[in-house]
Structure formats: C-alpha cells, structure tokens
Design a protein around this motif. Structure first.
Motif, PDB file in Angstrom:
ATOM      1  N   ARG A   1      -0.898   6.648  13.306  1.00 27.53           N
ATOM      2  CA  ARG A   1      -0.308   5.318  13.297  1.00 27.53           C
ATOM      3  C   ARG A   1      -0.140   4.779  14.697  1.00 27.53           C
TER       4      ARG A   1
ATOM      5  N   ASP B   1      -1.178   4.881  -0.183  1.00 34.52           N
ATOM      6  CA  ASP B   1      -0.258   3.990   0.530  1.00 34.52           C
ATOM      7  C   ASP B   1      -1.074   3.230   1.571  1.00 34.52           C
TER       8      ASP B   1
ATOM      9  N   ARG C   1      -2.682  -9.740  -2.782  1.00 31.96           N
ATOM     10  CA  ARG C   1      -2.659  -8.311  -2.461  1.00 31.96           C
ATOM     11  C   ARG C   1      -2.492  -7.465  -3.703  1.00 31.96           C
TER      12      ARG C   1
ATOM     13  N   ASP D   1      -1.689  -0.295   4.012  1.00 33.24           N
ATOM     14  CA  ASP D   1      -1.063  -1.507   4.532  1.00 33.24           C
ATOM     15  C   ASP D   1      -1.922  -2.714   4.158  1.00 33.24           C
ATOM     16  N   ASP D   2      -1.426  -3.888   4.485  1.00 32.01           N
ATOM     17  CA  ASP D   2      -2.102  -5.119   4.066  1.00 32.01           C
ATOM     18  C   ASP D   2      -3.561  -5.148   4.480  1.00 32.01           C
TER      19      ASP D   2
ATOM     20  N   SER E   1       3.036  -2.312  15.601  1.00 35.75           N
ATOM     21  CA  SER E   1       4.076  -1.938  14.656  1.00 35.75           C
ATOM     22  C   SER E   1       5.171  -1.120  15.338  1.00 35.75           C
TER      23      SER E   1
END
Lengths: 191, 731
Positions: free
Chosen positions: B721, B507, B489, B509-510, B728
């Motif tokens: 989100r 920013d 990553r 996420d994976d 999540s």
C-alpha cells in the motif's frame, strides 16, 4: 505441436514438416547436455557461437538464461538443459550457443532464439529409414520433447523436437506466469 | 504504356488524397454551419471544398463525381448568394451529399460501378436540385428557339433568356495549327470551362479540316463555338485559356454583348469572302441558342500522357484554393521508417565511439566523438519529428459521430475538444483512433443521460463530452470525459462477481473496481445496443493501449461523470535514457521520468530485507522500491547505492539502484516474442560496449510491484500500500 501425452503408438516413424522419402538423407547436429548426447535437425540451426555474455532478465524461470546481442539484434537465450528438466548448464570451456529459428506465435515472423548447450560435436547424415520410434519408457527427458531416435555410430540418440520444446506461445505463458506468481518462484528456488 | 499508367496512378493517388482532405474540410464546415447558420466563412469553406473536388475530378474525367458534386456545389452556391437559407432539410441533404461524394470517390479506379451508388447519385442529386429551385427563382429554362431565316439576324441571339444571376457568355475559339504539337488539348480546356458554370452548348467548327490525304494528324484544325452560363467574370473565363493564348484565337462575348459585337465576330471568323463558312457559323449559333441541353463532353480513351501533365499546369493557372500556405511533400512511410532505423543504429554507433574515446583517453577523439553525438541527437530528434502529427485531426472526426449518434439516441450532446495540436507518433495516432472512438461511443451510449433525466438531476439538458490531449513528463495523455452518470461501483462489483471475475470477498479500492470494466466479457449495460454493450469493446481498448506500452485509468464521480485517461509514450523507437546498473545488469530509465538522484536515505538502509517502503524527502513522504531486491539479484549489493526519484503520473517514487551512469540515448529493441507478456520491461537496447541493457517500463514496474507484494503474505500488504499510493498516507 506434439502434446507430451500423445499416445506413443500414434507416433511411429516421425513425419513432421519434411516429408522425406525413405531413401533421403537428413542432416543432424549432435550436441551434449550434461552427460547425455542429443541430436537436432540442422535445417533449424542458423549458426553456432562460442559462449557469449548474456544479460539476465529478472524474475525468469530457470530455463531463461537471458538475452544476447547477435550483431545488433537482441535474441533470447534458453538454457536447453534446464528447459528439458535436466540440471542447469554450467558454463564451461566447450559451452556453446546454438542459434535457431522457430515459428512465431500465430504464424507471425519466425523467431530467433539462442540455445545454451554444453558442447556441440559434429553434423552427421542419417537416412530417414534409420530413424526409429520414440520409446515409451527409459528416456532421460520427457518423451514429448523427442521427435525420433536416430542411430549414430551404433548409438541410439534422441532427436529433439524443437518446435515442441521452444513453442513460443507456451514459453511466453510460462514466462509470464512465473514473473507474476511469487509462489512458483519460491517453489523453483526450493527445487 | 505502363509508365504512363504509373504516372496516372500516382496522379490519381494525389487527387484522392486531396479529395479526402477536401471532404473533411467540407464536413467540418457543414457542422460549423449547423451550429452557427450565420457563419458566412463556413459556407464559403464548404463551397470551396466542393468546388475543388469537382474541378480536379473534372480534370481527370471522373464524370460521376463531377456530375453529383455539381449539385452539391450549386446548392451551396445559392446559400452563399443568400437565395437559400440553411434548413434542417438542407443540412441533412448536404451531409448525405458528402457521404455520397465519398462513395463515388471510393469507386474511382474500380472496374464495376455499383448501381446502387449510381441510383443514389440520381435521387440525391434530384433532391438537391429540387431544394435549390424551390429557394431560387426559376431559371429561365428553354431558350427561345430562334427560328433564324436565311439572312439570320445575330441580334436575335442576344434575346435568349438568361439565368437569374450571371449570364450566358459566348466563347469563340479557333485553335492554332500547332496547338496539339505544343501539348494543348482543347478538350481539357473546355472541360475545365464547365467547372465555371454550365456549358449550354458547344459547336465544333470543322471547316478548316482538310481531307484525309492532306491531313496531318498532329496539326489542329478545330474551332469551337461555346455558350457558357456562368456567374464568373470575363477575367476568370479568359483565365481558363491563359496557357493557350499563344496557340489560338479567342473571343469572349459577354451576356450583354450587342449584336454589333456578334457581327464583328462573324466577320472575323468567316469573312464575306467565305459565304459557306458564314452559313455554317450562323447555323451553329442558331443551334446553340436552341433549347438543347449542354452536351456532356465524352471522355475519350485518349493519350494519358497529356492528361497527366495537366494537373500541374492547372494548379499553377488558377489559384482556387483558399490560402493554405504550408507546403507538404508526400513521403512513403517505409522510407521514413528505414531512415529512423538507420538513425537508431547511428545513435548506438556514436555511443560506441564515445566509449572508445574514453578508454583511449584521447581528448581530440573525445571532442570529435562528442560533436558526432550532438549532431546525431539533432538528426534523431528531427527524424522522429517527421513521424509526429497533431491529434486534432483525429479528434475532429468525432464531431460527426457525436452528432449522428446523439441524434439517434435522442440526447443533446456537445463535444468539446482541447489540445488538438498535441503531437503524437503517426502510427500511434492511427492505432488509438478506434479505441478512442469506442470510449466516446460508450460515453454517449451509457454515460450520458437523456435530457429528461438530466433536468431531473438538476443538470443542464445538454450533455458534454470532452476530448483532451496534452504532454506530461515524457508521455502523451489523452482524456475522454463526460458529465453523465459516472460509473456505478456497486453494479460493477456485482457484475464482476456474477461472472466469476473476482473472489466474493475481494477487497478492492475504487480504482481497482473501475479497472474491472476492462476485463473480457464484462458489460453492465442492461441492453446490448448496436453501438456498445456487447462487452467486447473495453478489453480491446485496454489491449490496444497496452500494446502501445500505455496505461489506461478511470476516475468517476457518481452522478457527475467519468474520465478515462490514456497515457502513452511519446515514441516507440528511440528514447533518451538514464543508465543505471543493478547487480551487474544495466537498466535504462526514461530520462523524462527522472526527477532527482540521491544517496540512499538512512531509513531505507536500516532494514536489509525490505523490498519496498517509504522515506522522507524534504518533509514529503514518498514510497520506494529496491530494484535489486525486487528482482532478486543475487550477490551482495554495492556498498554505496543510489536512489533515483522518478515520476509516476502525478506522484513520485524512489527506485534504489546500485550505480548511476548518466544520460544515454537508446534505441529500443524488442525483447522477443516469448517476453511479450512480461510487465515492467519496455524493451532492450545495446550499449556502446555491445552489452544488452534492459529498459524499464516504470509505470508497469510499479504496478507489478504492487501486485506481487500485495499478493504475498498478508503482513506484507502494508508495504504494497505504501508503494501503491502515497496520497492515502497521512502527511
């Protein structure tokens, strides 16, 4: 494809695809967008329909009216006035859809599009010699969209450059950007 | 003449098709043999494949193919009989042999033969022969030149040296006078004979041919004396001439025939009353017994028609193929496409008829229209099924690639395949094959470590790549996973920033970081190998997948491996849809994705401006998207709206629409080139009323929603989100 900022001096008498000699006759379709009259070469026009129901597509720039059913094929409909930065077309009694064929992206199959216009008048002949250069100033629409000035009944009418106006690659990009960028949409809403 | 050429061309196409299948079978068998040298069935399968190619090529007179394949086949034969054991050298030669066969087949029909290819045939053929002879006891070469004196003793012929296995048979053939008229070409039969073994010699008996004035060219006056070295049994040899028996006189003498048998044959063919004929025959036998090499039958430019007829008869006569019970018909792809288009239009027309039945309120018409609709649906499913093929064939092609590349990279890799019988549209299979190949190569090249590194990490020295395919809620899922290093990553992030692909303070996420590898020009390979690493591969893979209206996802566990998952729609042409309307526009959802329909829950109604949020469904918290608001449909929304729960991969999302209209078969019509880059719409369709409805591409729509909503004002990121992933959220 003519770029809107190409020097006017270089344009002069239009040549384009049909390299006609001075004595040849070219046929034009005369139509109106808002209060102005414009001309389009007839060889690109497939048919002319009365106003048909269109299905609007979401998140489109204002010049995309939607899609229509043309005998089983789904054809995009472009508001020609809006595309030329004129006020959007109000659907009225004489509103028509002009079906045209334009070259596709990367020389693939030609694409069929419908153009929403306020009215169509007649098809008229004009000898190539009667076509004049595009003036640098004083045109209602961007000179890049005009191919030549044609004299009809004493009046100088702008001949629209369909391959510039409906350039598929450019349209695809405009549409794609508009759909993903909420800012451009907000700006459009404000305009 | 051109009709004959057409017939021949079609027959040749059929041959090449079959040959390609045989080559595939051959390669498969070879690789199985390599894994498990004791697998006798694999050796047999390889032998049969080579044998079939040689035999059918022989029928067409493709001599180069026959000559070379014979060497390959002989080597396999000696393995089959146990004379030769499988060794690395043999395996390498056989695989090269397969490649050479492919090259030779590709040359068929070309005007010029590549001299390099011919040279390879020679050298490789030599190598194969040498290996075989080293393994098997030397065949008795050079028959004793029996110097027969005038009163030749036929028994001397019996003493010629025989091959270690089988023997040399003597075939005496006299054609009937009407043989040619009955469509029998002796040359073809004899050529076919050569597939059973080695024709040591042929003598054509021309005694019966009258002089030119009396000669009727349509009559056959020929006879043949043939010596054949083969292991086949009498029945097999006689079987070659099965169709000829009525038009010829055939005598087959076994290798162990006594001289009395030869005497009898001599008497039968050339009775004492014809001393000259007797002389000729004996001289012929004498020359046959001599050490000359078998003359190869020259291919003459003769009548193509007869040859075109033969393939059918031949396949009836000899059942060489190992039990392939399924019958296939070759169909031109464009005919199939045309049929599917017609059925598509039929679907729309049938919808129209049902609509009329409803408006006319005629129950009898309604029933008839329903019956038509049911039949159209069956026809549609059948037609679409015609285009489906299992992906296993494509998967198994990778075995060879993995084997070759892993050897080249000095890594030990096993390829595991599952779900090979998962069916996909043929066109999609062909399009996805190259991207899959690239992903496999990528795993081999960058994902999997070398044996030393693996052992140091506590993993088994042998790496594993898994290819998997399965159906899931109306899609086909293909997975390429490996147990290698996994994705790094940090390195990906660093590289992306270095190339200016993302903002330094982004920013992500994976999942979003891993998606960066699909951006054009991206590659974290330290060195560009000749396999991958130029950074042109992954973005092409993603583009191909999206071109098929699919999605590609990456998951990875550092140090343990990575999985790339490709999700594709089942078909490109027709879908079962669920019709809804929002703001006066009809939208179609793929029916397989629809899980449930409900009234809009209270919490979604409470805030009129929310485009997305989440709601509670029987204790489970799920995200929702208000399509009308997201698409900014003008006008006041309908009073009673509905929520359609759709599947998105393994999660579910609610879509709020105005009205539900139920199931609706749809033919997907493309929207037009100008719309090719928009996300969220898979196409359009025409309803029975003539109205154009839009087909929603649900996964892309949700992606679009996520992007748009999260790039809006920061406070709205929360809404994004919730749409992006409920997993999540704490339950």
């Amino acid at each position: 494809m003519q770029t809107p900022n190409a020097p006017i001096a270089a344009r002069g008498v239009p040549q384009g695809e049909d390299i006609a000699s001075a004595g040849d006759i070219v046929q034009f379709l005369r139509l109106s967008l808002g209060s102005e009259k414009y001309a389009v070469q007839i060889n690109a026009v497939r048919e002319i329909l009365q106003m048909v129901p269109t299905t609007p597509l979401p998140l489109m720039p204002p010049f995309v009216r939607g899609v229509m059913n043309l005998r089983g094929a789904v054809v995009p409909v472009v508001d020609l006035g809006a595309r030329l930065d004129l006020p959007a077309t109000d659907v009225g009694r004489r509103t028509c859809v002009v079906i045209v064929d334009v070259p596709g992206i990367d020389e693939r199959r030609p694409q069929t599009l419908g153009l929403l216009v306020d009215a169509v008048y007649e098809v008229f002949d004009a000898p190539v010699a009667d076509q004049e250069a595009v003036p640098r100033l004083g045109t209602r629409i961007d000179p890049g969209f005009i191919r030549s000035m044609v004299r009809i009944r004493g009046e100088s009418t702008a001949e629209l450059n369909l391959s510039a106006i409906l350039d598929q690659q450019l349209l695809a990009r405009l549409i794609a950007c508009h759909a993903t960028d909420p800012l451009s949409e907000a700006l459009t809403a404000l305009a | 003449m051109s009709q004959d050429e057409d017939i021949l061309a079609v027959a040749r196409e059929g041959f090449l098709d079959e040959a390609r299948d045989m080559l595939r079978q051959f390669e498969q068998a070879l690789l199985t043999m390599e894994q498990d040298p004791s697998d006798a069935e694999a050796v047999n399968s390889a032998f049969r494949a080579a044998h079939t190619v040689k035999g059918t090529a022989g029928l067409f007179g493709f001599d180069a193919v026959v000559r070379f394949t014979h060497e390959v086949e002989s080597l396999l034969e000696s393995m089959r009989s146990g004379e030769l054991a499988l060794s690395d050298e043999a395996m390498a030669l056989l695989l090269q042999g397969r490649d050479q066969m492919e090259r030779l087949l590709a040359e068929i029909g070309l005007d010029a033969q590549d001299p390099d290819v011919a040279q390879t045939s020679l050298t490789l053929g030599e190598a194969l022969r040498a290996l075989r002879e080293r393994g098997a006891p030397a065949l008795g070469q050079g028959l004793a030149s029996a110097a027969l004196s005038g009163g030749a003793d036929p028994s001397r012929l019996v003493a010629e040296s025989v091959p270690a296995a089988g023997g040399v048979w003597h075939i005496s053939l006299r054609m009937g006078i009407d043989a040619l008229r009955n469509g029998l070409d002796p040359l073809s039969f004899i050529r076919y004979l050569s597939t059973l073994g080695e024709v040591r010699g042929i003598h054509t008996v021309t005694d019966a041919i009258p002089d030119l004035a009396a000669l009727d060219p349509e009559s056959c006056f020929l006879g043949f004396e043939i010596r054949l070295a083969t292991e086949a049994d009498r029945a097999t040899i006689e079987g070659v001439f099965e169709f000829m028996l009525d038009d010829c006189s055939l005598t087959v003498l076994a290798p162990d025939a006594a001289s009395a048998d030869y005497e009898r044959l001599l008497d039968a063919r050339a009775p004492d009353t014809q001393p000259e004929a007797r002389e000729h025959l004996l001289a012929a036998w004498q020359s046959l017994a001599g050490p000359g090499a078998a003359p190869f039958i020259e291919r003459r430019e003769d009548v193509p028609e007869r040859r075109a007829n033969e393939p059918e008869r031949r396949s009836g006569a000899k059942e060489r193929r190992g039990g392939d019970e399924t019958r296939f018909i070759r169909v031109r792809a464009d005919k199939l496409d045309h049929l599917i288009d017609l059925i598509g239009e039929l679907v729309i027309a049938s919808s129209g008829a049902q609509m009329v039945a409803r408006t006319e309120q005629s129950p009898t018409f309604g029933e008839a229209a329903q019956r038509i609709s049911d039949l159209v649906q069956e026809a549609r499913d059948g037609a679409l099924g015609l285009r489906m093929m299992p992906i296993g064939e494509t998967f198994s092609r990778f075995q060879r690639v993995v084997r070759d590349v892993s050897k080249q990279l000095e890594k030990d890799v096993e390829l595991a395949i599952s779900g090979g019988d998962t069916e996909m549209d043929k066109q999609m299979v062909e399009t996805i094959a190259d991207p899959l190949m690239h992903l496999v190569r990528n795993s081999l090249d960058h994902g999997l470590e070398g044996p030393a590194e693996r052992l140091a990490a506590g993993k088994p020295a042998q790496g594993r790549i898994c290819l998997n395919a399965y159906h899931e809620s109306g899609s086909v899922v293909l997975e390429v996973s490996d147990d290698g290093r996994g994705l790094n990553r940090d390195r990906i992030l660093a590289k992306a920033m270095e190339r200016g692909l993302i903002e330094p303070d982004a920013d992500l996420d994976d999942e979003q970081v891993y998606q960066l590898i699909f951006m054009p020009g991206f590659s974290t390979a330290e060195q560009v190998t000749n396999l991958s690493g130029r950074g042109v591969g992954m973005d092409v893979v993603k583009r191909n997948v999206e071109g098929l209206r699919g999605q590609i996802r990456v998951s990875s566990r550092p140090g343990q491996g990575a999985t790339i998952q490709i999700r594709l729609p089942l078909t490109l042409a027709i879908i079962d849809g669920f019709l809804t309307s929002v703001g006066g526009v009809s939208y179609v959802l793929p029916l397989e994705l629809v899980a449930e329909c409900l009234e809009v829950p209270a919490e979604c109604q409470s805030q009129p401006d929310r485009v997305a949020g989440h709601f509670d469904l029987r204790g489970e918290v799920l995200p929702y998207l208000d399509i009308g608001r997201f698409y900014r449909h003008s006008g006041t929304p309908a009073a009673r709206r509905s929520l359609v729960l759709v599947r998105d991969g393994s999660t579910r999302v609610g879509l709020i629409v105005d009205r539900l209209h139920g199931e609706h078969q749809t033919v997907i019509k493309p929207l037009g080139q100008v719309f090719q880059d928009i996300k969220g719409l898979a196409g359009s369709t025409i309803l029975g009323s003539g109205e154009v409805a839009l087909i929603l591409d649900v996964p892309a729509l949700l992606d679009l929603a996520t992007t748009r909503l999260s790039s809006a004002a920061g406070s709205r990121g929360q809404a994004a989100r919730t749409v992006a992933g409920v997993h999540s959220e704490p339950r």
